[in-house]
Design a protein around this motif. Structure first.
Motif, PDB file in Angstrom:
ATOM      1  N   SER A 129       0.811  -1.235   0.027  1.00 13.23           N
ATOM      2  CA  SER A 129      -0.033   0.034   0.090  1.00 13.23           C
ATOM      3  C   SER A 129       0.937   1.388   0.074  1.00 13.23           C
ATOM      4  CB  SER A 129      -0.949  -0.016   1.313  1.00 13.23           C
ATOM      5  OG  SER A 129      -0.201   0.032   2.422  1.00 13.23           O
ATOM      6  N   PRO A 140       2.245   2.484  -4.799  1.00 13.81           N
ATOM      7  CA  PRO A 140       1.822   3.958  -5.347  1.00 13.81           C
ATOM      8  C   PRO A 140       3.126   4.821  -5.696  1.00 13.81           C
ATOM      9  CG  PRO A 140       0.667   3.613  -3.451  1.00 13.81           C
ATOM     10  CD  PRO A 140       1.474   2.272  -3.484  1.00 13.81           C
ATOM     11  N   GLY A 199       2.255   5.184  -9.255  1.00 17.91           N
ATOM     12  CA  GLY A 199       1.458   6.049  -9.332  1.00 17.91           C
ATOM     13  C   GLY A 199       0.073   5.568  -8.356  1.00 17.91           C
ATOM     14  N   ARG A 200      -0.601   6.550  -7.793  1.00 18.65           N
ATOM     15  CA  ARG A 200      -1.625   6.265  -6.857  1.00 18.65           C
ATOM     16  C   ARG A 200      -2.613   5.599  -7.776  1.00 18.65           C
ATOM     17  NH1 ARG A 200      -6.319   7.647  -4.591  1.00 18.65           N
ATOM     18  NH2 ARG A 200      -6.790   7.253  -2.495  1.00 18.65           N
ATOM     19  N   GLN A 201      -3.137   5.924  -8.768  1.00 19.67           N
ATOM     20  CA  GLN A 201      -4.515   5.318  -9.150  1.00 19.67           C
ATOM     21  C   GLN A 201      -4.162   4.003 -10.005  1.00 19.67           C
ATOM     22  OE1 GLN A 201      -7.429   8.037 -11.255  1.00 19.67           O
ATOM     23  NE2 GLN A 201      -5.653   9.408 -10.999  1.00 19.67           N
ATOM     24  N   GLU A 202      -3.012   3.702 -10.494  1.00 20.98           N
ATOM     25  CA  GLU A 202      -2.603   2.350 -11.010  1.00 20.98           C
ATOM     26  C   GLU A 202      -2.386   1.421  -9.763  1.00 20.98           C
ATOM     27  OE1 GLU A 202      -2.893   1.889 -13.860  1.00 20.98           O
ATOM     28  OE2 GLU A 202      -1.826   2.886 -15.345  1.00 20.98           O
ATOM     29  N   ALA A 227      -4.034   1.832  -6.947  1.00 19.87           N
ATOM     30  CA  ALA A 227      -5.368   1.691  -6.337  1.00 19.87           C
ATOM     31  C   ALA A 227      -5.790   0.547  -7.195  1.00 19.87           C
ATOM     32  CB  ALA A 227      -6.043   2.955  -6.292  1.00 19.87           C
ATOM     33  N   TRP A 228      -5.860   0.695  -8.619  1.00 14.20           N
ATOM     34  CA  TRP A 228      -6.519  -0.363  -9.323  1.00 14.20           C
ATOM     35  C   TRP A 228      -5.827  -1.793  -9.030  1.00 14.20           C
ATOM     36  CZ3 TRP A 228     -10.772  -1.391 -11.887  1.00 14.20           C
ATOM     37  CH2 TRP A 228     -10.574  -2.571 -12.844  1.00 14.20           C
ATOM     38  N   SER A 243      -9.100  -4.150  -7.233  1.00 17.65           N
ATOM     39  CA  SER A 243      -9.832  -4.708  -8.227  1.00 17.65           C
ATOM     40  C   SER A 243      -9.666  -6.086  -8.085  1.00 17.65           C
ATOM     41  CB  SER A 243      -9.266  -4.150  -9.326  1.00 17.65           C
ATOM     42  OG  SER A 243      -8.256  -4.760  -9.980  1.00 17.65           O
TER      43      SER A 243
END
Length: 265
Positions: free
Chosen positions: A147, A151, A155-158, A160-161, A165
């Motif tokens: 976690s 990131p 990167g944070r969004q990649e 997060a996915w 997911s």
């Protein structure tokens, strides 16, 4: 060293190969301990400059052995995070390794088969390999400071996915994200990984250690705090309703159905 982990030394490169191909190189307590001990040994060996980690057969690693996980879930969840448990030993050994670590991801990587990337210096991946963190599909929390480290890598969004997911990440997407450094055809992966490692291994070990130390030092405090948060949440969720449904579905060969759990679970 048992046949769970194979070792080869060449050109000041030590290649460690996870060798539970029939179990897709899933980590049980014994394999965690073997790899941890092998990493400490490589760090202490003056003839080893670089370590390569790969898997035998069609998988890099299917992550935690779910049969063992189910047994642990029925007992005290603290067993998963005690100092003597193999997973904790492995993460500590990865963090302590002061020589370059090159991963050659030859096939599927789940859980620690992906999160170990956060501790690697260079990652090569077969074009036929796929990666996944199945934490949400198992009803648990992240592991190995993923976690925090992911990131910063993609990167944070990649990140997060990847973490939210429980979906597969193919080789091309892994390269695009920056999750891995280079792709190789399946038959060429081992040779290319060794060539990369051997190139590094020509340099003085003292300098290799110095470069790695300066790159990893800023991450240590944040990674340690992340592991504490993750372990606490993992222990809290382990054996709970969502995790129980996930493990039951695995044992029964079906897809878990989390929609029937109590609200908020």
């Amino acid at each position: 060293m048992s046949d769970l982990l194979l070792r080869e030394d060449r050109d000041r490169v030590r290649t460690l190969t996870l060798n539970r191909p029939d179990q897709l190189n899933a980590f049980n307590s014994a394999l965690y301990a073997e790899v941890a001990e092998a990493l400490y040994a490589a760090a202490e060996d003056p003839g080893v400059a670089v370590v390569v980690l790969t898997g035998a057969g069609r998988a890099f690693s299917a992550g935690q052995d779910l049969l063992e996980m189910a047994e642990l879930a029925e007992g005290e969840s603290s067993d998963l995070f005690g100092a003597d448990y193999g997973f904790i030993k492995l993460v500590k050994a990865l963090e302590a390794l002061d020589k370059p670590l090159v991963l050659a991801i030859n096939g599927i990587g789940l859980g620690i088969g992906l999160t170990i990337i956060g501790y690697a210096d260079l990652v090569l991946m077969s074009t036929s390999a796929r990666l996944k963190t199945p934490f949400t599909s198992l009803g648990v929390a992240p592991e190995a400071a993923s976690s925090y480290l992911l990131p910063r890598l993609v990167g944070r969004q990649e990140a997060a996915w990847i973490l939210l997911s429980s979906e597969w990440v193919g080789a091309e997407d892994a390269l695009r994200m920056g999750l891995v450094w280079r792709l190789a055809e399946p038959d060429a992966l081992a040779a290319e990984a060794h060539q990369v490692a051997a190139t590094l291994a020509k340099q003085p070990i003292s300098s290799l250690r110095a470069v790695k130390a300066t790159m990893t030092a800023p991450l240590r405090e944040g990674a340690a705090a992340a592991r504490e948060r993750e372990n606490a949440l993992f222990a809290e969720l382990m054996g709970g309703p969502a995790n129980a449904e996930a493990l039951a579905a695995f044992a029964e060969g079906r897809t878990p159905d989390f929609t029937k759990l109590p609200p908020g679970v």
